[in-house]
Design a protein around this motif. Sequence first.
Motif, short mmCIF file in Angstrom:
data_model
loop_
_atom_site.label_atom_id
_atom_site.label_comp_id
_atom_site.label_asym_id
_atom_site.label_seq_id
_atom_site.Cartn_x
_atom_site.Cartn_y
_atom_site.Cartn_z
N VAL A 56 38.48 11.74 -20.70
CA VAL A 56 39.62 11.21 -21.44
C VAL A 56 39.62 9.69 -21.31
O VAL A 56 39.37 9.15 -20.22
N GLN A 57 39.89 9.01 -22.42
CA GLN A 57 40.01 7.55 -22.39
C GLN A 57 41.48 7.18 -22.27
O GLN A 57 42.33 7.67 -23.03
N THR A 58 41.80 6.32 -21.33
CA THR A 58 43.17 5.89 -21.13
C THR A 58 43.67 5.13 -22.35
O THR A 58 42.97 4.25 -22.85
N PRO A 59 44.84 5.46 -22.86
CA PRO A 59 45.37 4.72 -24.02
C PRO A 59 45.53 3.25 -23.71
O PRO A 59 45.78 2.86 -22.56
N VAL A 60 45.40 2.40 -24.75
CA VAL A 60 45.54 0.96 -24.55
C VAL A 60 46.92 0.64 -23.99
O VAL A 60 47.07 -0.14 -23.05
N THR A 61 47.96 1.22 -24.58
CA THR A 61 49.31 1.10 -24.04
C THR A 61 49.64 2.42 -23.35
O THR A 61 50.12 3.36 -23.98
N ALA A 62 49.35 2.47 -22.07
CA ALA A 62 49.45 3.74 -21.33
C ALA A 62 50.88 3.97 -20.87
O ALA A 62 51.48 3.14 -20.21
N LYS A 63 51.41 5.10 -21.26
CA LYS A 63 52.70 5.59 -20.79
C LYS A 63 52.48 7.03 -20.32
O LYS A 63 51.48 7.66 -20.68
N PRO A 64 53.40 7.58 -19.53
CA PRO A 64 53.21 8.96 -19.09
C PRO A 64 53.00 9.94 -20.24
O PRO A 64 52.14 10.82 -20.17
N LEU A 104 37.69 13.02 -15.84
CA LEU A 104 37.28 11.62 -15.93
C LEU A 104 38.30 10.86 -16.77
O LEU A 104 38.53 11.21 -17.94
N LEU A 105 38.91 9.83 -16.18
CA LEU A 105 39.83 8.96 -16.90
C LEU A 105 39.17 7.59 -17.03
O LEU A 105 39.06 6.84 -16.06
N ASP A 106 38.72 7.27 -18.24
CA ASP A 106 38.00 6.02 -18.48
C ASP A 106 38.98 4.89 -18.80
O ASP A 106 40.10 5.12 -19.26
N ASP A 107 38.53 3.66 -18.55
CA ASP A 107 39.32 2.45 -18.83
C ASP A 107 40.67 2.51 -18.14
O ASP A 107 41.70 2.12 -18.70
N ILE A 108 40.67 2.95 -16.88
CA ILE A 108 41.92 3.11 -16.15
C ILE A 108 42.59 1.76 -15.87
O ILE A 108 43.81 1.69 -15.66
N THR A 109 41.80 0.67 -15.89
CA THR A 109 42.37 -0.65 -15.59
C THR A 109 43.14 -1.22 -16.77
O THR A 109 43.58 -2.37 -16.73
N ARG A 110 43.32 -0.44 -17.83
CA ARG A 110 44.26 -0.84 -18.87
C ARG A 110 45.70 -0.78 -18.36
O ARG A 110 46.60 -1.35 -18.97
N LEU A 111 45.91 -0.07 -17.25
CA LEU A 111 47.23 -0.02 -16.64
C LEU A 111 47.54 -1.39 -16.03
O LEU A 111 46.71 -1.98 -15.35
N ARG A 112 48.74 -1.88 -16.27
CA ARG A 112 49.18 -3.16 -15.71
C ARG A 112 50.38 -2.89 -14.79
O ARG A 112 51.40 -2.38 -15.24
N MET A 113 50.21 -3.24 -13.52
CA MET A 113 51.21 -2.86 -12.54
C MET A 113 52.52 -3.65 -12.66
O MET A 113 53.50 -3.33 -12.00
N HIS A 114 52.57 -4.69 -13.51
CA HIS A 114 53.83 -5.40 -13.71
C HIS A 114 54.69 -4.74 -14.77
O HIS A 114 55.83 -5.15 -15.00
#
Length: 327
Positions: A56-64, A104-114
Amino acid sequence: MTRRDDYSSPTGYQGKTETACEIAAAFEDSWLELYQHVNPDALPGARDLYAPVAYVQTPVTAKPKSTSKAILNFYGAPTKNLDLPDLVHQVAASLNDHGTKALLLDDITRLRMHRADDQDALDLIRAFMSMHVTLILIGVDIPGSGLLREGRHDARTGQWVLPPSRHAKVHGLEATQTERRFDLVELDHFRYDTPPQITAWVQHLAGLEDQLRLMNAPPGMLTDGHMPEYLFERTHGVVGLLERLVEDGCQEAIDTGTECLTEPLLEGIALNLSSEPGRDPNAGEIPDVPATQAAATARQAAKRPAPRRRGRNTVFDDQGPAAEAGA
Protein backbone atom coordinates in the motif's frame (compact mmCIF):
# COMPACT_ATOMS: atom_id res chain seq x y z
CA MET A 1 6.11 -10.61 18.93
CA THR A 2 5.40 -9.52 15.39
CA ARG A 3 8.46 -8.04 13.72
CA ARG A 4 8.47 -4.56 12.21
CA ASP A 5 10.96 -3.23 9.66
CA ASP A 6 11.76 0.27 8.41
CA TYR A 7 13.44 0.80 5.04
CA SER A 8 14.97 4.26 4.88
CA SER A 9 17.31 6.25 2.66
CA PRO A 10 18.53 9.86 2.82
CA THR A 11 16.88 10.72 -0.54
CA GLY A 12 14.50 9.19 -3.03
CA TYR A 13 15.37 6.89 -5.94
CA GLN A 14 17.59 4.68 -3.79
CA GLY A 15 15.72 1.45 -4.56
CA LYS A 16 13.91 1.10 -1.24
CA THR A 17 10.60 0.05 -2.75
CA GLU A 18 12.18 -2.38 -5.21
CA THR A 19 14.33 -3.96 -2.49
CA ALA A 20 11.44 -4.38 -0.05
CA CYS A 21 9.12 -5.72 -2.75
CA GLU A 22 11.70 -8.22 -4.00
CA ILE A 23 12.16 -9.55 -0.46
CA ALA A 24 8.40 -9.61 0.12
CA ALA A 25 7.83 -11.45 -3.17
CA ALA A 26 10.41 -14.09 -2.26
CA PHE A 27 8.76 -14.50 1.15
CA GLU A 28 5.31 -14.81 -0.44
CA ASP A 29 6.51 -17.48 -2.88
CA SER A 30 8.05 -19.49 -0.04
CA TRP A 31 4.95 -19.11 2.12
CA LEU A 32 2.61 -20.17 -0.67
CA GLU A 33 4.73 -23.23 -1.43
CA LEU A 34 4.79 -24.13 2.25
CA TYR A 35 0.99 -24.39 2.33
CA GLN A 36 0.45 -25.53 -1.29
CA HIS A 37 -1.02 -22.11 -2.19
CA VAL A 38 -3.93 -22.68 0.20
CA ASN A 39 -4.66 -20.47 3.18
CA PRO A 40 -4.67 -22.82 6.19
CA ASP A 41 -7.06 -20.46 7.99
CA ALA A 42 -9.29 -19.74 5.00
CA LEU A 43 -13.00 -19.29 5.49
CA PRO A 44 -15.37 -21.51 3.47
CA GLY A 45 -15.72 -20.16 -0.06
CA ALA A 46 -12.86 -17.67 0.32
CA ARG A 47 -9.77 -19.67 -0.67
CA ASP A 48 -9.12 -17.47 -3.70
CA LEU A 49 -8.61 -14.44 -1.44
CA TYR A 50 -5.22 -15.59 -0.14
CA ALA A 51 -2.74 -12.66 -0.06
CA PRO A 52 0.25 -13.26 2.25
CA VAL A 53 1.75 -9.86 1.30
CA ALA A 54 -0.07 -6.54 0.87
CA TYR A 55 1.55 -3.43 -0.65
CA VAL A 56 0.00 0.00 0.00
CA GLN A 57 1.24 3.50 -0.82
CA THR A 58 0.65 6.09 1.87
CA PRO A 59 -1.66 8.86 0.63
CA VAL A 60 0.00 12.23 0.03
CA THR A 61 -2.35 13.80 2.57
CA ALA A 62 -2.52 10.97 5.07
CA LYS A 63 -5.43 10.84 7.47
CA PRO A 64 -6.75 7.83 9.40
CA LYS A 65 -9.67 7.42 6.99
CA SER A 66 -7.60 7.83 3.81
CA THR A 67 -4.93 5.45 5.14
CA SER A 68 -7.55 2.82 5.99
CA LYS A 69 -9.18 3.22 2.57
CA ALA A 70 -5.81 2.83 0.84
CA ILE A 71 -5.31 -0.52 2.59
CA LEU A 72 -8.85 -1.68 1.81
CA ASN A 73 -8.44 -0.68 -1.84
CA PHE A 74 -5.64 -3.24 -2.13
CA TYR A 75 -8.15 -5.97 -1.25
CA GLY A 76 -10.98 -4.43 -3.25
CA ALA A 77 -13.03 -4.18 -0.06
CA PRO A 78 -15.99 -1.76 0.13
CA THR A 79 -15.28 1.62 1.73
CA LYS A 80 -18.29 3.69 0.77
CA ASN A 81 -20.36 5.23 3.57
CA LEU A 82 -18.16 3.72 6.31
CA ASP A 83 -17.08 5.82 9.27
CA LEU A 84 -13.60 5.51 10.78
CA PRO A 85 -14.29 2.77 13.37
CA ASP A 86 -15.96 0.65 10.69
CA LEU A 87 -13.02 1.23 8.33
CA VAL A 88 -10.53 0.16 11.00
CA HIS A 89 -12.47 -3.00 11.79
CA GLN A 90 -12.77 -3.70 8.05
CA VAL A 91 -8.96 -3.41 7.76
CA ALA A 92 -8.50 -5.88 10.62
CA ALA A 93 -11.01 -8.27 9.03
CA SER A 94 -9.36 -8.03 5.59
CA LEU A 95 -5.88 -8.71 6.97
CA ASN A 96 -7.20 -11.76 8.80
CA ASP A 97 -9.50 -13.13 6.07
CA HIS A 98 -6.83 -12.85 3.37
CA GLY A 99 -4.15 -14.46 5.53
CA THR A 100 -1.86 -11.42 5.19
CA LYS A 101 1.43 -11.86 7.06
CA ALA A 102 3.30 -8.75 5.82
CA LEU A 103 1.88 -5.27 5.22
CA LEU A 104 4.13 -2.89 3.26
CA LEU A 105 3.37 0.82 3.70
CA ASP A 106 5.39 2.80 1.16
CA ASP A 107 6.26 6.52 1.36
CA ILE A 108 5.51 6.54 5.07
CA THR A 109 7.52 9.76 5.52
CA ARG A 110 4.70 11.67 3.87
CA LEU A 111 3.38 11.84 7.43
CA ARG A 112 4.23 15.18 9.07
CA MET A 113 4.30 15.10 12.84
CA HIS A 114 3.33 18.79 13.17
CA ARG A 115 -0.10 17.98 11.71
CA ALA A 116 -2.76 16.52 14.00
CA ASP A 117 -4.24 14.32 11.25
CA ASP A 118 -0.84 12.80 10.52
CA GLN A 119 -0.26 12.08 14.22
CA ASP A 120 -3.62 10.30 14.31
CA ALA A 121 -2.65 8.32 11.19
CA LEU A 122 0.61 7.26 12.87
CA ASP A 123 -1.32 6.16 15.97
CA LEU A 124 -3.58 4.12 13.70
CA ILE A 125 -0.58 2.49 12.00
CA ARG A 126 0.91 1.65 15.38
CA ALA A 127 -2.39 0.08 16.33
CA PHE A 128 -2.12 -2.14 13.24
CA MET A 129 0.87 -3.75 14.96
CA SER A 130 -1.51 -5.68 17.20
CA MET A 131 -3.11 -7.40 14.19
CA HIS A 132 -0.48 -10.17 14.07
CA VAL A 133 0.99 -8.85 10.83
CA THR A 134 4.58 -7.82 10.09
CA LEU A 135 4.56 -4.09 9.38
CA ILE A 136 7.16 -2.84 6.89
CA LEU A 137 7.43 0.94 6.58
CA ILE A 138 9.30 2.43 3.62
CA GLY A 139 10.32 6.08 3.48
CA VAL A 140 12.98 8.75 2.97
CA ASP A 141 15.15 9.65 5.99
CA ILE A 142 12.97 7.96 8.59
CA PRO A 143 15.31 8.92 11.51
CA GLY A 144 15.02 12.58 10.57
CA SER A 145 11.30 12.52 9.79
CA GLY A 146 10.10 12.47 13.39
CA LEU A 147 8.36 9.10 13.06
CA LEU A 148 10.78 7.63 15.62
CA ARG A 149 10.82 10.76 17.77
CA GLU A 150 9.33 9.03 20.79
CA GLY A 151 11.46 5.94 20.36
CA ARG A 152 14.87 5.09 21.73
CA HIS A 153 17.68 3.19 20.07
CA ASP A 154 18.69 -0.01 21.83
CA ALA A 155 22.45 -0.27 21.26
CA ARG A 156 22.49 -3.88 22.43
CA THR A 157 20.03 -5.13 19.82
CA GLY A 158 20.46 -2.38 17.23
CA GLN A 159 16.69 -1.85 17.19
CA TRP A 160 14.42 1.13 17.76
CA VAL A 161 12.08 0.67 20.71
CA LEU A 162 8.77 2.53 20.59
CA PRO A 163 6.42 2.99 23.55
CA PRO A 164 2.71 2.11 23.20
CA SER A 165 0.33 4.52 21.51
CA ARG A 166 -0.78 7.57 23.46
CA HIS A 167 -4.27 6.08 23.69
CA ALA A 168 -5.29 2.79 25.27
CA LYS A 169 -7.54 2.34 22.28
CA VAL A 170 -7.23 3.76 18.81
CA HIS A 171 -10.68 4.17 17.26
CA GLY A 172 -11.96 1.14 19.10
CA LEU A 173 -8.95 -1.04 18.26
CA GLU A 174 -7.04 -2.40 21.23
CA ALA A 175 -3.45 -1.13 21.32
CA THR A 176 -1.08 -3.62 22.95
CA GLN A 177 0.89 -2.31 25.92
CA THR A 178 4.03 -4.17 24.83
CA GLU A 179 6.79 -1.96 23.46
CA ARG A 180 7.24 -2.32 19.73
CA ARG A 181 10.64 -2.86 18.19
CA PHE A 182 11.67 -1.77 14.71
CA ASP A 183 14.66 -2.92 12.68
CA LEU A 184 15.88 0.10 10.69
CA VAL A 185 17.40 -0.83 7.32
CA GLU A 186 19.14 2.15 5.69
CA LEU A 187 19.88 2.19 1.96
CA ASP A 188 22.35 4.82 0.76
CA HIS A 189 23.77 5.67 -2.65
CA PHE A 190 26.96 4.15 -4.03
CA ARG A 191 30.30 5.77 -3.23
CA TYR A 192 33.35 6.25 -5.45
CA ASP A 193 36.13 7.08 -2.98
CA THR A 194 37.89 3.81 -2.14
CA PRO A 195 38.79 0.73 -4.23
CA PRO A 196 36.09 -1.45 -2.55
CA GLN A 197 33.46 1.23 -3.23
CA ILE A 198 34.55 1.56 -6.85
CA THR A 199 34.48 -2.23 -7.22
CA ALA A 200 30.93 -2.38 -5.86
CA TRP A 201 29.83 0.32 -8.32
CA VAL A 202 31.44 -1.41 -11.28
CA GLN A 203 29.90 -4.75 -10.26
CA HIS A 204 26.49 -3.11 -10.18
CA LEU A 205 27.11 -1.67 -13.66
CA ALA A 206 28.16 -5.12 -14.88
CA GLY A 207 24.92 -6.62 -13.59
CA LEU A 208 22.94 -3.86 -15.28
CA GLU A 209 24.85 -4.31 -18.53
CA ASP A 210 24.00 -8.01 -18.60
CA GLN A 211 20.31 -7.08 -18.79
CA LEU A 212 20.68 -4.79 -21.82
CA ARG A 213 19.96 -6.05 -25.35
CA LEU A 214 21.48 -3.46 -27.67
CA MET A 215 22.60 -4.87 -31.01
CA ASN A 216 25.98 -3.08 -31.17
CA ALA A 217 26.80 -3.17 -27.46
CA PRO A 218 30.44 -4.23 -26.96
CA PRO A 219 31.61 -6.15 -23.88
CA GLY A 220 32.31 -3.73 -21.04
CA MET A 221 30.06 -1.05 -22.49
CA LEU A 222 29.28 0.30 -19.00
CA THR A 223 32.33 -0.93 -17.11
CA ASP A 224 35.39 -0.18 -19.26
CA GLY A 225 37.42 2.99 -19.56
CA HIS A 226 36.02 6.24 -18.22
CA MET A 227 32.37 5.09 -18.40
CA PRO A 228 32.01 4.02 -14.69
CA GLU A 229 33.34 7.38 -13.51
CA TYR A 230 31.16 9.25 -16.00
CA LEU A 231 28.00 7.39 -14.92
CA PHE A 232 28.82 8.13 -11.28
CA GLU A 233 29.27 11.83 -12.05
CA ARG A 234 25.90 11.90 -13.83
CA THR A 235 24.00 10.10 -11.05
CA HIS A 236 26.06 10.55 -7.84
CA GLY A 237 25.63 6.81 -7.32
CA VAL A 238 21.83 6.97 -6.94
CA VAL A 239 20.41 3.70 -8.28
CA GLY A 240 17.13 5.18 -9.54
CA LEU A 241 18.89 7.96 -11.46
CA LEU A 242 21.27 5.43 -13.01
CA GLU A 243 18.39 3.25 -14.19
CA ARG A 244 16.58 6.29 -15.58
CA LEU A 245 19.68 7.50 -17.45
CA VAL A 246 20.41 4.05 -18.91
CA GLU A 247 16.76 3.54 -19.86
CA ASP A 248 16.54 6.90 -21.64
CA GLY A 249 19.93 6.23 -23.23
CA CYS A 250 18.81 2.86 -24.58
CA GLN A 251 15.70 4.47 -26.06
CA GLU A 252 17.85 7.10 -27.76
CA ALA A 253 20.31 4.45 -28.99
CA ILE A 254 17.46 2.46 -30.51
CA ASP A 255 15.80 5.49 -32.10
CA THR A 256 19.06 6.70 -33.68
CA GLY A 257 20.17 3.24 -34.76
CA THR A 258 23.48 3.40 -32.88
CA GLU A 259 22.41 0.49 -30.64
CA CYS A 260 25.16 1.33 -28.13
CA LEU A 261 25.57 3.54 -25.07
CA THR A 262 28.43 6.04 -25.26
CA GLU A 263 29.37 9.14 -23.31
CA PRO A 264 28.48 11.53 -26.18
CA LEU A 265 25.06 9.89 -26.51
CA LEU A 266 24.36 10.04 -22.75
CA GLU A 267 25.66 13.62 -22.59
CA GLY A 268 22.75 14.65 -24.80
CA ILE A 269 20.18 13.25 -22.35
CA ALA A 270 18.94 15.50 -19.56
CA LEU A 271 17.26 13.86 -16.58
CA ASN A 272 14.10 15.71 -15.59
CA LEU A 273 12.15 14.44 -12.59
CA SER A 274 10.01 17.53 -12.02
CA SER A 275 6.89 15.90 -13.44
CA GLU A 276 7.24 12.48 -11.82
CA PRO A 277 3.72 11.18 -11.09
CA GLY A 278 2.93 9.85 -7.64
CA ARG A 279 5.99 11.36 -5.93
CA ASP A 280 5.97 14.06 -3.29
CA PRO A 281 8.96 16.44 -3.58
CA ASN A 282 8.22 17.84 -0.12
CA ALA A 283 8.83 14.38 1.37
CA GLY A 284 12.28 14.08 -0.24
CA GLU A 285 11.08 11.52 -2.79
CA ILE A 286 12.75 13.33 -5.71
CA PRO A 287 16.53 13.79 -5.38
CA ASP A 288 18.67 16.52 -6.86
CA VAL A 289 19.70 15.64 -10.41
CA PRO A 290 23.35 16.27 -11.34
CA ALA A 291 23.74 18.34 -14.49
CA THR A 292 25.51 17.11 -17.61
CA GLN A 293 29.05 18.29 -18.20
CA ALA A 294 27.89 20.57 -21.01
CA ALA A 295 25.18 22.12 -18.82
CA ALA A 296 27.60 22.58 -15.92
CA THR A 297 30.14 24.26 -18.21
CA ALA A 298 27.45 26.57 -19.61
CA ARG A 299 26.26 27.45 -16.11
CA GLN A 300 29.78 28.31 -14.98
CA ALA A 301 30.29 30.44 -18.07
CA ALA A 302 27.07 32.31 -17.38
CA LYS A 303 28.18 33.07 -13.81
CA ARG A 304 31.63 34.26 -14.92
CA PRO A 305 31.67 38.09 -15.30
CA ALA A 306 32.28 39.39 -18.80
CA PRO A 307 35.81 40.77 -19.35
CA ARG A 308 36.02 44.56 -19.22
CA ARG A 309 37.05 46.27 -22.42
CA ARG A 310 40.19 48.31 -22.14
CA GLY A 311 39.51 52.04 -22.46
CA ARG A 312 40.99 54.02 -25.39
CA ASN A 313 43.94 56.31 -24.67
CA THR A 314 42.75 59.88 -25.30
CA VAL A 315 45.97 61.78 -24.41
CA PHE A 316 46.75 62.76 -28.00
CA ASP A 317 43.15 63.45 -29.10
CA ASP A 318 42.63 66.79 -30.90
CA GLN A 319 39.81 68.56 -29.07
CA GLY A 320 39.27 71.04 -31.99
CA PRO A 321 38.60 74.85 -32.10
CA ALA A 322 35.60 74.65 -29.77
CA ALA A 323 37.75 73.23 -26.98
CA GLU A 324 40.43 75.91 -27.47
CA ALA A 325 37.83 78.72 -27.41
CA GLY A 326 36.41 77.43 -24.17
CA ALA A 327 39.88 77.37 -22.64
